[in-house]
Scaffold this active site. Structure first.
Site, PDB file in Angstrom:
ATOM      1  N   ASP A  16     -47.178  16.646  -7.293  1.00  9.76           N
ATOM      2  CA  ASP A  16     -46.954  18.029  -7.827  1.00  9.76           C
ATOM      3  C   ASP A  16     -45.136  17.826  -7.771  1.00  9.76           C
ATOM      4  O   ASP A  16     -44.603  16.584  -7.219  1.00  9.76           O
ATOM      5  CB  ASP A  16     -47.206  18.473  -6.382  1.00  9.76           C
ATOM      6  CG  ASP A  16     -48.949  18.848  -6.239  1.00  9.76           C
ATOM      7  OD1 ASP A  16     -49.135  19.580  -7.237  1.00  9.76           O
ATOM      8  OD2 ASP A  16     -49.005  19.166  -5.433  1.00  9.76           O
ATOM      9  N   ASP A  49     -51.728  23.640 -12.099  1.00  9.84           N
ATOM     10  CA  ASP A  49     -51.599  24.543 -11.080  1.00  9.84           C
ATOM     11  C   ASP A  49     -51.329  25.733 -11.314  1.00  9.84           C
ATOM     12  O   ASP A  49     -51.725  26.677 -10.727  1.00  9.84           O
ATOM     13  CB  ASP A  49     -51.249  24.624  -9.226  1.00  9.84           C
ATOM     14  CG  ASP A  49     -51.699  22.833  -8.707  1.00  9.84           C
ATOM     15  OD1 ASP A  49     -52.425  22.925  -8.596  1.00  9.84           O
ATOM     16  OD2 ASP A  49     -49.759  22.758  -7.989  1.00  9.84           O
TER      17      ASP A  49
END
Length: 186
Positions: free
Chosen positions: A138, A152
């Site tokens: 991330d 995401d």
């Protein structure tokens, strides 16, 4: 004898080429999402050190490289393998649906969800610490919000499109749902 012209007629089956076209649209959207996700993750891993924060558009946007063993907001970090199984099942179901869609909007929406699911599944399967339990890369960070990635973003965008299509009454087969009010007036 009743007038059958007012009764809704079933749609004729679409040719196989049309079904293949819709599946191709969904597959291309999913592939584009997956490729973009994996390329950005490769870039982050190659150019940043874990924990590094780089301002992009201060104070609005920054890159913050972390490895997430859990789900959204790092929930369930001890159950990484469960998320892997869920992503495999969701991806399989979306591939099953791919050949049944007759709506470009639904193809785009579910293609985004599939691309995002496979993007994070790729991390779960092939990143450290082990197969099936890999940590997701991330790096996109907004102030006072979770750190996330392109996969995401694809999933969230796809789900928003699914909600919009549902609210507009557009079915997966491309037809419009008839509201209860419309059928009561007829």
């Amino acid at each position: 004898m009743t007038d059958s012209s007012d009764a809704p007629q079933p749609l004729p089956p679409r040719p196989k080429a049309a079904l293949t076209r819709y599946a191709l649209i969904m597959a291309c959207v999913a592939l584009a999402g997956w490729v973009l996700d994996q390329l950005t993750k490769l870039w982050v891993v190659a150019t940043m050190t874990e924990g590094q924060v780089t301002d992009v558009l201060p104070p609005l946007l920054r890159w913050h490289f972390i490895r997430n063993p859990g789900a959204a907001f790092s929930i369930g970090t001890d159950y990484t393998w469960i998320f892997t199984i869920i992503m495999v099942l969701v991806s399989g179901f979306l591939i099953y649906l791919m050949f049944r869609l007759r709506s470009t909007g639904w193809c785009i929406a579910l293609g985004l969800v599939l691309g995002g699911a496979v993007g994070n599944l790729t991390d779960r399967l092939f990143r450290e610490p082990s197969f099936g339990q890999g940590h997701v890369v991330d790096f996109i960070a907004f102030p006072n919000f979770a750190i996330f990635n392109i996969a995401d973003s694809c999933v969230v965008s796809g789900v928003i499109l699914v909600c919009l299509l549902t609210l507009r009454g557009i079915n997966m087969d491309g037809t419009r749902a008839v509201s209860g009010k419309d059928s009561a007036d007829a």
